[in-house]
Design a protein around this motif. Structure first.
Motif, mmCIF file in Angstrom:
data_model
loop_
_atom_site.group_PDB
_atom_site.id
_atom_site.type_symbol
_atom_site.label_atom_id
_atom_site.label_comp_id
_atom_site.label_asym_id
_atom_site.label_seq_id
_atom_site.Cartn_x
_atom_site.Cartn_y
_atom_site.Cartn_z
ATOM 1 N N UNK A 131 0.801 -1.217 0.000
ATOM 2 C CA UNK A 131 0.000 0.000 0.000
ATOM 3 C C UNK A 131 0.837 1.272 0.000
ATOM 4 N N UNK A 132 2.136 1.161 0.116
ATOM 5 C CA UNK A 132 2.994 2.343 0.299
ATOM 6 C C UNK A 132 2.750 3.425 -0.756
ATOM 7 N N UNK A 133 2.882 3.101 -2.017
ATOM 8 C CA UNK A 133 2.771 4.119 -3.068
ATOM 9 C C UNK A 133 1.350 4.665 -3.189
ATOM 10 N N UNK A 134 0.372 3.769 -3.213
ATOM 11 C CA UNK A 134 -1.019 4.224 -3.368
ATOM 12 C C UNK A 134 -1.467 5.067 -2.187
ATOM 13 N N UNK A 135 -0.960 4.762 -1.002
ATOM 14 C CA UNK A 135 -1.364 5.510 0.200
ATOM 15 C C UNK A 135 -0.878 6.957 0.157
ATOM 16 N N UNK A 136 0.153 7.241 -0.625
ATOM 17 C CA UNK A 136 0.630 8.617 -0.735
ATOM 18 C C UNK A 136 -0.359 9.496 -1.487
ATOM 19 N N UNK A 137 -1.198 8.871 -2.295
ATOM 20 C CA UNK A 137 -2.169 9.609 -3.107
ATOM 21 C C UNK A 137 -3.596 9.503 -2.582
ATOM 22 N N UNK A 138 -3.818 8.627 -1.620
ATOM 23 C CA UNK A 138 -5.167 8.349 -1.141
ATOM 24 C C UNK A 138 -5.207 8.514 0.378
ATOM 25 N N UNK A 139 -5.804 9.595 0.872
ATOM 26 C CA UNK A 139 -5.803 9.855 2.321
ATOM 27 C C UNK A 139 -6.451 8.746 3.154
ATOM 28 N N UNK A 140 -7.543 8.144 2.638
ATOM 29 C CA UNK A 140 -8.183 7.066 3.392
ATOM 30 C C UNK A 140 -7.279 5.841 3.470
ATOM 31 N N UNK A 141 -6.642 5.516 2.362
ATOM 32 C CA UNK A 141 -5.724 4.378 2.371
ATOM 33 C C UNK A 141 -4.514 4.674 3.251
ATOM 34 N N UNK A 142 -4.075 5.921 3.251
ATOM 35 C CA UNK A 142 -2.969 6.317 4.132
ATOM 36 C C UNK A 142 -3.335 6.057 5.596
ATOM 37 N N UNK A 143 -4.549 6.439 5.981
ATOM 38 C CA UNK A 143 -5.003 6.225 7.361
ATOM 39 C C UNK A 143 -5.075 4.735 7.685
ATOM 40 N N UNK A 144 -5.579 3.953 6.745
ATOM 41 C CA UNK A 144 -5.631 2.499 6.955
ATOM 42 C C UNK A 144 -4.228 1.912 7.064
ATOM 43 N N UNK A 145 -3.321 2.397 6.239
ATOM 44 C CA UNK A 145 -1.935 1.908 6.270
ATOM 45 C C UNK A 145 -1.289 2.218 7.618
ATOM 46 N N UNK A 146 -1.585 3.386 8.175
ATOM 47 C CA UNK A 146 -1.047 3.738 9.492
ATOM 48 C C UNK A 146 -1.596 2.804 10.570
#
Length: 154
Positions: free
Chosen positions: A78-93
């Motif tokens: 998810x690293x790259x996609x999470x940089x562009x997607x705030x919801x995915x970033x939160x899930x990744x955290x």
């Protein structure tokens, strides 16, 4: 043993250069939790025995394979996609926190296994680390040496 393995691991990991050394060793195939537990044992003067490392390795392998590795793999995917997607970033955290919790559980389990091993004043830190690193030791001797030096300063 005076300090629990989790507290020790946090201090060691926060030492300059240890995070990158551990990641290099992990990339070479080493189990970082096993290395941190080995440093903890070596730093406390627990004598190295192959059977002891075997007990730790046997306890760590299934947890690493079925819990930690899948969490880490998904987080990395998810690293790259999470940089562009705030919801995915939160899930990744949140996933990162789950991975950290799984590592803490593993370290606590390793600490429980070693709880009865006496602190004998042995000078086996280098051997604990070398043996725990396995094949990664040959590939990343520099990283292992950095970890050894940092552990010897704690």
């Amino acid at each position: 043993m005076s300090e629990d393995v989790w507290s020790y691991a946090l201090k060691l990991y926060a030492s300059p250069g240890v995070e990158s050394a551990c990641l290099a060793l992990q990339d070479a195939g080493a189990d970082v939790c096993l290395l941190l537990a080995a440093a903890w044992l070596g730093g406390r003067g627990v004598r190295f025995h192959n059977e002891r490392l075997g007990d730790l390795s046997n306890a760590a392998a299934p947890w690493r394979r079925t819990v930690i590795a899948p969490l880490r793999t998904l987080r990395q995917q998810w690293r790259e996609r999470a940089q562009l997607d705030p919801e995915l970033h939160a899930l990744r955290e949140r996933l990162k926190q789950l991975e950290l919790s799984a590592e803490r559980i593993l370290l606590d389990r390793l600490g429980s296994i070693a709880q009865s091993w006496p602190e004998e004043g042995a000078q086996d830190l280098q051997r604990w680390l070398r043996e725990a690193a396995g094949k990664a030791e040959g590939e990343r001797h520099d990283a292992l040496e950095h970890l050894r030096i940092a552990a010897s300063l704690l």
